[in-house]
Design an enzyme around this catalytic site. Structure first.
Site, PDB file in Angstrom:
ATOM      1  N   GLU A  86     -13.505  40.629  -7.211  1.00 16.36           N
ATOM      2  CA  GLU A  86     -13.741  42.078  -7.224  1.00 16.36           C
ATOM      3  C   GLU A  86     -12.584  42.813  -6.560  1.00 16.36           C
ATOM      4  O   GLU A  86     -12.123  43.847  -7.041  1.00 16.36           O
ATOM      5  CB  GLU A  86     -15.043  42.416  -6.481  1.00 16.36           C
ATOM      6  N   CYS A 122     -19.935  40.051  -2.710  1.00 14.93           N
ATOM      7  CA  CYS A 122     -20.173  39.828  -1.286  1.00 14.93           C
ATOM      8  C   CYS A 122     -20.094  41.161  -0.531  1.00 14.93           C
ATOM      9  O   CYS A 122     -19.663  42.185  -1.076  1.00 14.93           O
ATOM     10  CB  CYS A 122     -19.157  38.828  -0.723  1.00 14.93           C
TER      11      CYS A 122
HETATM   12  N1  THU Z   1     -16.172  35.104  -4.382  1.00 13.99           N
HETATM   13  C1  THU Z   1     -15.763  36.161  -5.149  1.00 13.99           C
HETATM   14  O1  THU Z   1     -14.766  36.080  -5.870  1.00 13.99           O
HETATM   15  N2  THU Z   1     -16.485  37.308  -5.081  1.00 13.99           N
HETATM   16  C2  THU Z   1     -17.574  37.487  -4.302  1.00 13.99           C
HETATM   17  O2  THU Z   1     -18.078  38.603  -4.206  1.00 13.99           O
HETATM   18  C3  THU Z   1     -18.175  36.350  -3.617  1.00 13.99           C
HETATM   19  C4  THU Z   1     -17.304  35.155  -3.495  1.00 13.99           C
HETATM   20  C5  THU Z   1     -15.394  33.866  -4.418  1.00 13.99           C
HETATM   21  C6  THU Z   1     -14.652  33.570  -3.152  1.00 13.99           C
HETATM   22  C7  THU Z   1     -14.523  32.051  -3.244  1.00 13.99           C
HETATM   23  O3  THU Z   1     -13.371  31.743  -4.000  1.00 13.99           O
HETATM   24  C8  THU Z   1     -15.743  31.610  -4.022  1.00 13.99           C
HETATM   25  O4  THU Z   1     -16.264  32.775  -4.656  1.00 13.99           O
HETATM   26  C9  THU Z   1     -16.821  30.971  -3.173  1.00 13.99           C
HETATM   27  O5  THU Z   1     -17.149  31.796  -2.117  1.00 13.99           O
END
Ligand code: THU
Length: 170
Positions: A86, A122
Site C-alpha cells: 500500500e 496494516c
Molecule cells: N504487508 C503489506 O504489504 N501490506 C500490509 O498492509 C500488511 C503486510 C506485507 C509486509 C510483509 O512483506 C508481508 O506482508 C508479511 O507481513
C-alpha cells in the site's frame, strides 16, 4: 467472508461487493467498473511482490486524482526495512503530485474468504493512506473469485476502517 457483519450486498455481472460502513450503493454503483479494474490491477501487482522471507504476497492498486497506481510488498533481509504494498503504491502516486485518494484495492496471497483481517491494510498503511483519504475514499479487500467466476470483495469507507483517525486539522 465475515457474513455476520456484512452491511449489504451490491452485485454486478462481474462482481459481488460486500459493503461495510457508510459505503453507499449509489457510490459503489458509480465506481463499480473502476473498482473491478483496480482489483485486477492489485492482483497483477501481487504477482510482482518481492516476498522471499514471509512468502506473503501483497498487491495494492489505487486511484488518486483520477489516475491509477499500483505497488507490491518489497521485503528486506533486515526485516524491519520491508515496504508494504500500500505504501509503495501511495508513494508512487504522491511523488507524482497526487493528493486525493479515491479508491484503494488490496490483494494478498491469503486464501480467498479468510477473515478480512488477513487481507486488509496494516495500521501503519492505514495511517499513511489517511493523510490523503476523505470520507468518500473506498477501500476494497479482494476476497478472491466466487464459484460463478465473479470477483468478490469487501468494500469499506475509510472512516470505517480507521475511525477517529489522527489529523492536524488540514
Ligand atoms: N504487508 C503489506 O504489504 N501490506 C500490509 O498492509 C500488511 C503486510 C506485507 C509486509 C510483509 O512483506 C508481508 O506482508 C508479511 O507481513
Amino acid at each position: 467472508m465475515a457474513a455476520e457483519s456484512v452491511f449489504s450486498l451490491f452485485e454486478t455481472p462481474n462482481a459481488i461487493w460486500h459493503l461495510y460502513g457508510a459505503a453507499q450503493h449509489a457510490r459503489v454503483e458509480e465506481a463499480s467498473s473502476l473498482m473491478e479494474q483496480l482489483v485486477m490491477s492489485s492482483r497483477e501487482a501481487r504477482g510482482r511482490a518481492y516476498a522471499p522471507y514471509s512468502g506473503f504476497r501483497v498487491g495494492a492498486a489505487l486511484r488518486m486524482d483520477g489516475e491509477p497506481f499500483s505497488g507490491s510488498n518489497i521485503e528486506n533481509a533486515s526485516y524491519g526495512a520491508t515496504l508494504c504494498a500500500e505504501r509503495v503504491a501511495l508513494a508512487a502516486a504522491v511523488d507524482e503530485g497526487h493528493r486525493h485518494l479515491e479508491l484503494l484495492a488490496v490483494s494478498t496471497s491469503a486464501e480467498p474468504n479468510t477473515p478480512p483481517g488477513l487481507r486488509s491494510p496494516c495500521g501503519i498503511c492505514r495511517q499513511v493512506a489517511s493523510e490523503f483519504a476523505s470520507d468518500e475514499t473506498l477501500v476494497i479487500l479482494d476476497a478472491g473469485t466466487a464459484s460463478d467466476g465473479r470477483l468478490q470483495a469487501e468494500v469499506a469507507t475509510f472512516d470505517w476502517l480507521l475511525p477517529w483517525r489522527f489529523n492536524l486539522g488540514h
